[in-house]
Design a protein around this motif. Structure first.
Motif, PDB file in Angstrom:
ATOM      1  N   THR A  44       0.793  -1.233   0.000  1.00 46.33           N
ATOM      2  CA  THR A  44       0.000   0.000   0.000  1.00 46.33           C
ATOM      3  C   THR A  44       0.826   1.285   0.000  1.00 46.33           C
ATOM      4  O   THR A  44       0.273   2.375  -0.106  1.00 46.33           O
ATOM      5  CB  THR A  44      -0.931   0.038   1.226  1.00 46.33           C
ATOM      6  OG1 THR A  44      -0.141   0.059   2.421  1.00 46.33           O
ATOM      7  CG2 THR A  44      -1.860  -1.167   1.242  1.00 46.33           C
ATOM      8  N   GLY A 141      -8.346  -2.979  11.447  1.00 44.97           N
ATOM      9  CA  GLY A 141      -7.927  -2.639  10.100  1.00 44.97           C
ATOM     10  C   GLY A 141      -8.744  -3.389   9.061  1.00 44.97           C
ATOM     11  O   GLY A 141      -9.390  -4.389   9.356  1.00 44.97           O
ATOM     12  N   ASN A 142      -8.698  -2.918   7.819  1.00 43.05           N
ATOM     13  CA  ASN A 142      -9.458  -3.533   6.735  1.00 43.05           C
ATOM     14  C   ASN A 142      -8.541  -4.260   5.758  1.00 43.05           C
ATOM     15  O   ASN A 142      -8.895  -4.456   4.599  1.00 43.05           O
ATOM     16  CB  ASN A 142     -10.276  -2.470   5.994  1.00 43.05           C
ATOM     17  CG  ASN A 142     -11.308  -3.109   5.068  1.00 43.05           C
ATOM     18  OD1 ASN A 142     -11.871  -4.146   5.377  1.00 43.05           O
ATOM     19  ND2 ASN A 142     -11.540  -2.488   3.923  1.00 43.05           N
ATOM     20  N   TYR A 143      -7.339  -4.634   6.232  1.00 38.73           N
ATOM     21  CA  TYR A 143      -6.382  -5.309   5.351  1.00 38.73           C
ATOM     22  C   TYR A 143      -6.777  -6.779   5.282  1.00 38.73           C
ATOM     23  O   TYR A 143      -6.159  -7.646   5.881  1.00 38.73           O
ATOM     24  CB  TYR A 143      -4.968  -5.149   5.895  1.00 38.73           C
ATOM     25  CG  TYR A 143      -3.896  -5.052   4.848  1.00 38.73           C
ATOM     26  CD1 TYR A 143      -4.139  -5.397   3.513  1.00 38.73           C
ATOM     27  CD2 TYR A 143      -2.621  -4.614   5.178  1.00 38.73           C
ATOM     28  CE1 TYR A 143      -3.150  -5.298   2.569  1.00 38.73           C
ATOM     29  CE2 TYR A 143      -1.623  -4.505   4.232  1.00 38.73           C
ATOM     30  CZ  TYR A 143      -1.898  -4.848   2.933  1.00 38.73           C
ATOM     31  OH  TYR A 143      -0.914  -4.763   1.981  1.00 38.73           O
ATOM     32  N   VAL A 154      -2.811  -2.739  11.070  1.00 38.96           N
ATOM     33  CA  VAL A 154      -3.332  -1.948   9.956  1.00 38.96           C
ATOM     34  C   VAL A 154      -2.263  -1.855   8.880  1.00 38.96           C
ATOM     35  O   VAL A 154      -1.073  -2.024   9.134  1.00 38.96           O
ATOM     36  CB  VAL A 154      -3.754  -0.521  10.397  1.00 38.96           C
ATOM     37  CG1 VAL A 154      -4.934  -0.584  11.352  1.00 38.96           C
ATOM     38  CG2 VAL A 154      -2.586   0.225  11.035  1.00 38.96           C
ATOM     39  N   SER A 155      -2.708  -1.581   7.670  1.00 39.87           N
ATOM     40  CA  SER A 155      -1.780  -1.406   6.567  1.00 39.87           C
ATOM     41  C   SER A 155      -1.084  -0.055   6.677  1.00 39.87           C
ATOM     42  O   SER A 155      -1.475   0.815   7.466  1.00 39.87           O
ATOM     43  CB  SER A 155      -2.537  -1.480   5.239  1.00 39.87           C
ATOM     44  OG  SER A 155      -3.404  -0.363   5.113  1.00 39.87           O
ATOM     45  N   GLU A 158      -3.520   2.704   5.848  1.00 46.28           N
ATOM     46  CA  GLU A 158      -4.458   2.946   6.944  1.00 46.28           C
ATOM     47  C   GLU A 158      -3.765   3.695   8.086  1.00 46.28           C
ATOM     48  O   GLU A 158      -4.363   4.592   8.702  1.00 46.28           O
ATOM     49  CB  GLU A 158      -5.020   1.625   7.458  1.00 46.28           C
ATOM     50  CG  GLU A 158      -6.001   0.958   6.508  1.00 46.28           C
ATOM     51  CD  GLU A 158      -6.452  -0.396   7.012  1.00 46.28           C
ATOM     52  OE1 GLU A 158      -7.672  -0.589   7.160  1.00 46.28           O
ATOM     53  OE2 GLU A 158      -5.599  -1.259   7.265  1.00 46.28           O
ATOM     54  N   PHE A 161      -3.584   7.289   7.098  1.00 48.63           N
ATOM     55  CA  PHE A 161      -4.918   7.888   7.193  1.00 48.63           C
ATOM     56  C   PHE A 161      -5.232   8.237   8.646  1.00 48.63           C
ATOM     57  O   PHE A 161      -5.706   9.334   8.951  1.00 48.63           O
ATOM     58  CB  PHE A 161      -5.961   6.924   6.635  1.00 48.63           C
ATOM     59  CG  PHE A 161      -7.384   7.378   6.832  1.00 48.63           C
ATOM     60  CD1 PHE A 161      -7.984   8.229   5.918  1.00 48.63           C
ATOM     61  CD2 PHE A 161      -8.114   6.960   7.938  1.00 48.63           C
ATOM     62  CE1 PHE A 161      -9.288   8.655   6.106  1.00 48.63           C
ATOM     63  CE2 PHE A 161      -9.413   7.383   8.141  1.00 48.63           C
ATOM     64  CZ  PHE A 161     -10.018   8.227   7.207  1.00 48.63           C
ATOM     65  N   LEU A 162      -4.948   7.311   9.546  1.00 42.20           N
ATOM     66  CA  LEU A 162      -5.229   7.539  10.959  1.00 42.20           C
ATOM     67  C   LEU A 162      -4.374   8.666  11.522  1.00 42.20           C
ATOM     68  O   LEU A 162      -4.848   9.498  12.305  1.00 42.20           O
ATOM     69  CB  LEU A 162      -4.999   6.244  11.744  1.00 42.20           C
ATOM     70  CG  LEU A 162      -5.975   5.104  11.432  1.00 42.20           C
ATOM     71  CD1 LEU A 162      -5.461   3.797  12.014  1.00 42.20           C
ATOM     72  CD2 LEU A 162      -7.365   5.415  11.961  1.00 42.20           C
ATOM     73  N   LEU A 178      -8.441   5.792   1.538  1.00 43.05           N
ATOM     74  CA  LEU A 178      -9.102   4.527   1.860  1.00 43.05           C
ATOM     75  C   LEU A 178      -9.891   3.986   0.675  1.00 43.05           C
ATOM     76  O   LEU A 178     -10.002   2.771   0.505  1.00 43.05           O
ATOM     77  CB  LEU A 178     -10.025   4.710   3.073  1.00 43.05           C
ATOM     78  CG  LEU A 178      -9.348   5.043   4.395  1.00 43.05           C
ATOM     79  CD1 LEU A 178     -10.361   5.005   5.538  1.00 43.05           C
ATOM     80  CD2 LEU A 178      -8.193   4.101   4.687  1.00 43.05           C
ATOM     81  N   PHE A 181      -7.416   2.223  -1.450  1.00 37.99           N
ATOM     82  CA  PHE A 181      -7.033   1.004  -0.735  1.00 37.99           C
ATOM     83  C   PHE A 181      -8.105  -0.074  -0.881  1.00 37.99           C
ATOM     84  O   PHE A 181      -7.820  -1.236  -1.214  1.00 37.99           O
ATOM     85  CB  PHE A 181      -6.803   1.358   0.731  1.00 37.99           C
ATOM     86  CG  PHE A 181      -6.606   0.182   1.643  1.00 37.99           C
ATOM     87  CD1 PHE A 181      -5.504  -0.644   1.520  1.00 37.99           C
ATOM     88  CD2 PHE A 181      -7.520  -0.086   2.662  1.00 37.99           C
ATOM     89  CE1 PHE A 181      -5.319  -1.720   2.372  1.00 37.99           C
ATOM     90  CE2 PHE A 181      -7.336  -1.157   3.511  1.00 37.99           C
ATOM     91  CZ  PHE A 181      -6.238  -1.976   3.366  1.00 37.99           C
ATOM     92  N   ASP A 182      -9.360   0.305  -0.647  1.00 34.70           N
ATOM     93  CA  ASP A 182     -10.455  -0.659  -0.750  1.00 34.70           C
ATOM     94  C   ASP A 182     -10.589  -1.201  -2.162  1.00 34.70           C
ATOM     95  O   ASP A 182     -10.842  -2.400  -2.366  1.00 34.70           O
ATOM     96  CB  ASP A 182     -11.772  -0.016  -0.315  1.00 34.70           C
ATOM     97  CG  ASP A 182     -11.854   0.192   1.189  1.00 34.70           C
ATOM     98  OD1 ASP A 182     -11.120  -0.494   1.919  1.00 34.70           O
ATOM     99  OD2 ASP A 182     -12.661   1.039   1.633  1.00 34.70           O
TER     100      ASP A 182
END
Length: 205
Positions: A44, A141-143, A154-155, A158, A161-162, A178, A181-182
């Motif tokens: 990423t 996280g959404n990884y 988290v990636s 991410e 972003f945070l 994001l 990323f998604d």
């Protein structure tokens, strides 16, 4: 013809460039990327370096003798922080409320697995004098297609972003990070044979 995009470095069929949107930020980002991450299809860091003009990306494992990084570290007009959960680390939200808010802020991210990031930190002694921060606004996280030994892993994108969510003004729209990323993750899942994602990853969401 090369199989890889000259801009994002990913395979042509997995190119992320059409999802990238430029985001102007006050906070600088310096990404120290482990060499094993460079050609990862699900890496990423390139999302960040392409989206954020105020960023730099360097590849290596031991950065202690990295001339360009050391020159940047020597500049006295910046407050530089390393996102790393080491001894004495403080919450990033505390940094956001410190009095010297007019100085430029730099966030350094170590891009690699937990094991490789630990080795990068150990070897890169030129970072050891810098204050360490942890992300105190991390949820799950959404990884979804990389397994992490930490529940709240988290990636790199991410994490950035945070961090920016804490340090930047509310007017900075960070959502495109994001979204890209998604989109990348959804594309990679779509390439998997039927049942592979459900068997190997879905239970980790």
């Amino acid at each position: 013809m090369s199989r890889y995009c000259d801009n994002c470095g990913k395979a042509n069929k997995a190119c992320i460039c059409h999802w990238i949107k430029t985001i102007e930020t006050q906070t600088e980002l310096w990404i120290l990327q482990h060499p094993s991450e460079v050609k990862r299809a699900i890496g990423t860091a390139r999302i960040l370096s392409l989206s954020l003009p105020n960023s730099r990306l360097w590849v290596g494992e031991d950065f202690s003798q990295h001339d360009e990084l050391n020159q940047a570290l020597a500049q006295k007009d910046r407050d530089i922080y390393v996102v790393y959960p080491g001894e004495g680390s403080i919450a990033l939200s505390e940094v956001a409320t410190q009095s010297a808010c007019q100085r430029k802020k730099v966030i350094i991210l170590l891009d690699g697995t937990w094991k490789k990031a630990y080795k990068m930190w150990q070897l890169s002694t030129n970072l050891h004098h810098l204050p360490l921060v942890i992300l105190d606004n991390v949820d799950m996280g959404n990884y979804r297609i990389r397994k992490s030994p930490k529940e709240q892993g988290v990636s790199t994108v991410e994490a950035r972003f945070l961090a920016l969510s804490v340090l930047e003004s509310a007017q900075t729209d960070l959502q495109p990070l994001l979204d890209t990323f998604d989109a990348m993750i959804n594309f990679q899942i779509a390439q998997m044979p039927s049942g592979v994602f459900e068997k190997n990853y879905q239970s980790n969401e």
